[in-house]
Enzyme design. Structure first.
Site, mmCIF file in Angstrom:
data_model
loop_
_atom_site.group_PDB
_atom_site.id
_atom_site.type_symbol
_atom_site.label_atom_id
_atom_site.label_comp_id
_atom_site.label_asym_id
_atom_site.label_seq_id
_atom_site.Cartn_x
_atom_site.Cartn_y
_atom_site.Cartn_z
ATOM 1 N NE ARG A 125 -4.269 -1.361 0.048
ATOM 2 C CZ ARG A 125 -4.390 -2.375 -0.815
ATOM 3 N NH1 ARG A 125 -3.423 -2.635 -1.675
ATOM 4 N NH2 ARG A 125 -5.481 -3.115 -0.843
ATOM 5 C CG ASP A 128 1.567 -2.698 -8.303
ATOM 6 O OD1 ASP A 128 1.494 -2.339 -9.503
ATOM 7 O OD2 ASP A 128 0.677 -3.361 -7.741
ATOM 8 C CD GLU A 147 -3.083 3.089 -5.059
ATOM 9 O OE1 GLU A 147 -1.865 2.831 -5.058
ATOM 10 O OE2 GLU A 147 -3.962 2.211 -5.187
ATOM 11 C CG HIS A 167 -3.037 -1.041 -6.798
ATOM 12 N ND1 HIS A 167 -3.434 -0.368 -5.683
ATOM 13 C CD2 HIS A 167 -3.122 -2.363 -6.473
ATOM 14 C CE1 HIS A 167 -3.761 -1.214 -4.731
ATOM 15 N NE2 HIS A 167 -3.569 -2.450 -5.196
#
Ligand code: NAD
Length: 343
Positions: A234, A258, A263, A295
């Site tokens: 996260r 990622d 985000e 992600h």
């Protein structure tokens, strides 16, 4: 049951329809769940959410008021849901905890190898017809010390993969995982020791008060010079500003992410016609030593299949008056073991 699936993606539509097999009445919409889109949940028993959906207290309160009884998130992380509020409102929550940890771990190893072997700069050179080698010298994973923070599902798979590469593995976890470590020739150590000893550190922890900003200026000071950091968990596990500062002065040599702290509202959507304004995100994207993906660590055919099946199973169990074992409502941890998980 009547359900609405927010933030549904074209790539999961067929799988959800097939897993459902006409049992439940599910409306699939691509919009995120926010106060602006909450009216789609009117008349539904269940909201099928995703990690980009807003399930904060005001939204949960409104859902309850509208008659929604259940929320099933098509993700393993539940940090986008105010679980305490859901519990107090009597809203039942479940997730998909164990879909393909291989997908997440293999994405982490893809980031590590791409950064170690300069795959992205090499590809950019190819596009320019530049076949020279001087800027592409890489290094091997063999004998590197790799710290894994969080030896849960994805951390374990990563440890198994790294063992095959001949890396030295250090593990940090709040649980005693020292016995499990022996199967990966790994050693459980303190977080400080991970920071001090590792050439590469990969994070596999949920976002919680204890993991938020576990990589900040203070932690970075303790790290080896030219460390590589990988985050597939996260975004808020990293203090992005501190990480970018450390990239500038090369304390962090390379960064693979990622996920990104801010985000929400950006990732999972196409902004090519409406370029992003966030200066931190722009700095990350443009940085030559950063590899950022949107992600997508979970995004494999195998994982999407399990997510669809488990999501429908959650609805089946609730409809039959059972509590899925993966119920996330605070205080309720028992119930029927769903087939997709026990398999
Ligand atoms: P998991 O629950 O199986 O394992 C998490 C591990 O972290 C556990 O062993 C736990 O004891 C440990 N842990 C918790 N707090 C800690 C702390 N403060 N310090 C050290 N260890 C701690 O989780 P998982 O399936 O391996 O996934 C990890 C996280 O990755 C998820 O919570 C989710 O947020 C994220 N995730 C991201 C993607 C993606 O597509 N990028 C996909 C799946 C999961």
């Amino acid at each position: 049951m009547k359900a609405v699936a927010y933030s549904s993606k074209i790539c999961e539509k067929e799988l959800l329809i097939k897993a459902n097999n006409k049992k439940h009445d599910i409306t699939l919409i691509s919009n995120r769940l926010t106060l602006d889109t909450i009216s789609y949940a009117k008349g539904k028993d269940v909201v099928l959410a995703f990690s980009c959906d807003d399930l904060s207290a005001p939204i949960l309160y409104k859902l309850k008021e509208m008659g929604v009884k259940y929320v099933s998130t098509r993700s393993s992380g539940t940090d986008h849901i105010d679980l305490t509020k859901a519990d107090s409102l009597g809203l039942k929550i479940a997730n998909v905890p164990a879909y393909s940890p291989e997908s997440v771990a293999e994405h982490a190893i893809s980031l590590i190898l791409s950064l170690l072997r300069n795959i992205i700069p090499a590809h950019k050179q190819m596009l320019e017809h530049d076949f020279s080698l001087n800027n592409l010298v890489g290094s091997t994973l063999r004998n590197k010390t790799v710290g894994i923070v969080g030896l849960g599902r994805s951390g374990k798979v990563l440890a198994q993969i790294l063992r095959g590469f001949g890396a030295k593995i250090l593990v940090n976890d709040i649980r005693d995982v020292s016995e499990e470590c022996t199967s990966y020739s790994a050693r459980q150590v303190s977080y400080d020791e991970i920071l001090k000893e590792s050439d590469i550190i990969s994070f596999h922890v949920p976002l919680s008060e204890s993991t938020r900003h576990m990589v900040d200026r203070e932690a970075i000071i303790k790290m080896k010079a030219r460390v590589m950091l990988i985050n597939v968990s996260r975004g808020a596990i990293f203090n992005t500003k501190d990480v970018l500062d450390a990239l500038q002065d090369e304390k962090i040599s390379k960064l693979g992410m990622d996920v990104y702290e801010f985000e929400h509202n950006v990732f999972f959507f196409n902004h090519s016609r409406n370029p992003i304004q966030d200066p931190l995100l722009k700095a990350l994207i443009q940085h030559s030593r950063v590899l950022l993906t949107p992600h997508m660590a979970f995004l494999t055919e195998e994982a999407l299949q399990v997510i669809a099946e488990q999501t429908i199973l959650n609805l089946d169990l609730w409809e039959a008056g059972h509590t899925p074992v993966n119920s996330c409502t605070i205080g309720i941890k028992t119930g029927i073991v769903p087939k997709a998980i026990s398999a």
